[in-house]
Design a protein around this motif. Structure first.
Motif, mmCIF file in Angstrom:
data_model
loop_
_atom_site.group_PDB
_atom_site.id
_atom_site.type_symbol
_atom_site.label_atom_id
_atom_site.label_comp_id
_atom_site.label_asym_id
_atom_site.label_seq_id
_atom_site.Cartn_x
_atom_site.Cartn_y
_atom_site.Cartn_z
ATOM 1 N N ARG A 114 -4.397 -1.357 6.461
ATOM 2 C CA ARG A 114 -3.267 -2.271 6.618
ATOM 3 C C ARG A 114 -3.183 -2.785 8.059
ATOM 4 O O ARG A 114 -2.984 -3.979 8.297
ATOM 5 C CB ARG A 114 -1.967 -1.566 6.231
ATOM 6 C CG ARG A 114 -0.722 -2.448 6.344
ATOM 7 C CD ARG A 114 0.535 -1.658 5.963
ATOM 8 N NE ARG A 114 1.708 -2.512 5.976
ATOM 9 C CZ ARG A 114 2.425 -2.789 7.051
ATOM 10 N NH1 ARG A 114 2.064 -2.261 8.219
ATOM 11 N NH2 ARG A 114 3.475 -3.588 6.985
ATOM 12 N N ASP A 115 -3.342 -1.895 9.014
ATOM 13 C CA ASP A 115 -3.297 -2.306 10.421
ATOM 14 C C ASP A 115 -4.423 -3.284 10.742
ATOM 15 O O ASP A 115 -4.228 -4.258 11.480
ATOM 16 C CB ASP A 115 -3.394 -1.080 11.333
ATOM 17 C CG ASP A 115 -2.139 -0.206 11.269
ATOM 18 O OD1 ASP A 115 -1.088 -0.725 10.827
ATOM 19 O OD2 ASP A 115 -2.220 0.978 11.655
ATOM 20 N N THR B 160 -2.013 0.986 -7.584
ATOM 21 C CA THR B 160 -1.316 0.309 -6.489
ATOM 22 C C THR B 160 -1.047 -1.138 -6.850
ATOM 23 O O THR B 160 0.047 -1.672 -6.589
ATOM 24 C CB THR B 160 -2.159 0.378 -5.200
ATOM 25 O OG1 THR B 160 -2.542 1.721 -4.944
ATOM 26 C CG2 THR B 160 -1.376 -0.150 -4.012
ATOM 27 N N THR C 115 0.829 -1.199 0.000
ATOM 28 C CA THR C 115 0.000 0.000 0.000
ATOM 29 C C THR C 115 0.859 1.243 0.000
ATOM 30 O O THR C 115 2.074 1.177 0.238
ATOM 31 C CB THR C 115 -0.929 0.029 1.221
ATOM 32 O OG1 THR C 115 -1.799 1.154 1.128
ATOM 33 C CG2 THR C 115 -0.134 0.118 2.519
ATOM 34 N N TYR C 116 0.242 2.383 -0.276
ATOM 35 C CA TYR C 116 0.892 3.669 -0.115
ATOM 36 C C TYR C 116 0.603 4.193 1.287
ATOM 37 O O TYR C 116 -0.181 3.616 2.039
ATOM 38 C CB TYR C 116 0.426 4.643 -1.185
ATOM 39 C CG TYR C 116 0.916 4.287 -2.571
ATOM 40 C CD1 TYR C 116 2.271 4.320 -2.854
ATOM 41 C CD2 TYR C 116 0.034 3.903 -3.572
ATOM 42 C CE1 TYR C 116 2.740 3.987 -4.120
ATOM 43 C CE2 TYR C 116 0.491 3.574 -4.844
ATOM 44 C CZ TYR C 116 1.849 3.613 -5.109
ATOM 45 O OH TYR C 116 2.301 3.269 -6.348
ATOM 46 N N SER C 117 1.210 5.323 1.625
ATOM 47 C CA SER C 117 1.165 5.784 3.017
ATOM 48 C C SER C 117 0.054 6.786 3.288
ATOM 49 O O SER C 117 0.225 7.705 4.088
ATOM 50 C CB SER C 117 2.517 6.403 3.400
ATOM 51 O OG SER C 117 2.862 7.448 2.514
ATOM 52 N N SER C 118 -1.097 6.653 2.631
ATOM 53 C CA SER C 118 -2.227 7.514 2.973
ATOM 54 C C SER C 118 -2.831 7.043 4.288
ATOM 55 O O SER C 118 -2.744 5.857 4.638
ATOM 56 C CB SER C 118 -3.286 7.452 1.868
ATOM 57 O OG SER C 118 -3.913 6.188 1.836
ATOM 58 N N SER D 269 -5.264 4.064 3.864
ATOM 59 C CA SER D 269 -4.588 2.826 3.487
ATOM 60 C C SER D 269 -3.840 2.221 4.662
ATOM 61 O O SER D 269 -3.875 1.003 4.881
ATOM 62 C CB SER D 269 -3.611 3.090 2.333
ATOM 63 O OG SER D 269 -4.297 3.507 1.172
ATOM 64 N N LEU D 270 -3.182 3.058 5.456
ATOM 65 C CA LEU D 270 -2.452 2.551 6.622
ATOM 66 C C LEU D 270 -3.415 2.017 7.679
ATOM 67 O O LEU D 270 -3.113 1.036 8.368
ATOM 68 C CB LEU D 270 -1.575 3.660 7.202
ATOM 69 C CG LEU D 270 -0.413 4.113 6.311
ATOM 70 C CD1 LEU D 270 0.338 5.281 6.954
ATOM 71 C CD2 LEU D 270 0.543 2.961 6.032
#
Length: 268
Positions: A17-18, A47, A7-10, A13-14
């Motif tokens: 991810r978590d 992505t 993923t990217y760091s938006s 998205s984060l």
């Protein structure tokens, strides 16, 4: 089973991810970014293209799953509010997958160097300073001399992307082949090309031999090369169906034609 998340760091998205990593831990599913069995991408088709590029050398053993955080994509099946269901499906799945064909691009340069790339969507070649001229060979026989802005070679799944924007046809992804589409070709009494999209079967080889050395832009999916050196100019491009395929985990995979209708037509 080993799973990676790309993923990217938006912030959204984060956050997802978590949630995924927490769910994997609850279901005792290993997390491994180095050699995963499944790669979950969070974002959109761009992505997933980047993740495809990162894991290109492991395509034989990896299945992809896409979560889209914006508009519906052609490679993303899950929404951001379905993370729990997605992780549960990983635990209960039986390893099913659906695969799509890819194209292999081989670029040859004047100094003898050779570059090979695998394309998920398309490869394009353009001249950014003047009309591009190249000879088009099909199975090593001269077919036409192209003059125009450039050419686009796409996979069946990539046929709905840049290929469609330049007037190419939409291909059923069950067709093992690829497509050539022209960009603003010159057609008059002196210069002639076929002037329509051309679809090639699995056993065909397409070769493009460039006739000049001026500024050429070559792309393969999201990668781009600007080639303007006379000592290292692009001489020839070859395209054929790759021996590799991309595989998607078939826990829930939207029908291709349903995606086409939803993306370009909408509700009837």
């Amino acid at each position: 089973m080993k799973v990676a998340v790309y993923t990217y760091s938006s912030p959204e998205s984060l956050r997802l991810r978590d949630l995924i990593i927490k769910g994997l831990d609850e279901y005792k599913i290993d997390y491994d970014e180095g050699h995963p069995d499944i790669v979950i991408t969070i974002g959109g088709d761009g992505t997933l293209l980047s993740a495809f590029n990162k894991y290109e050398d492991q395509l034989d053993t990896i299945r992809f799953i896409g979560i889209h955080t914006g508009h519906l994509g052609f490679y993303t099946d899950w929404r951001n509010f379905e993370v729990h269901d997605l992780v549960a499906s990983l635990k209960n799945g039986a390893g099913q997958s659906i695969s799509y064909p890819l194209i292999e691009m081989t670029a040859k340069f004047s100094d003898g160097q050779v570059m090979k790339k695998i394309c998920l969507n398309e490869s394009t070649v353009k001249n950014i300073t003047k009309t591009m001229v190249c000879d088009v060979y099909i199975n090593h026989e001269l077919f036409e001399r192209f003059r125009g802005d450039g050419l686009c070679v796409s996979t069946p799944t990539g046929s709905t992307a840049y290929n469609k924007a330049v007037g190419g046809a939409v291909m059923d992804p069950h067709i093992i082949g690829f497509q050539l589409a022209e960009m603003a070709s010159l057609n008059n009494r002196v210069f002639r090309t076929l002037g329509s999209p051309t679809i090639f079967g699995a056993d065909n080889i397409l070769t493009l031999r460039l006739k000049d050395e001026s500024s050429i832009v070559l792309t393969c999916d999201r990668e781009k090369w600007v080639l303007d050196s006379k000592r290292h100019h692009l001489v020839e491009l070859t395209f054929e169906v790759s021996s590799k395929k991309i595989k998607f985990a078939k826990y829930r995979h939207t029908n291709f034609w349903q995606r086409v209708r939803e993306s370009f037509i909408g509700d009837l």
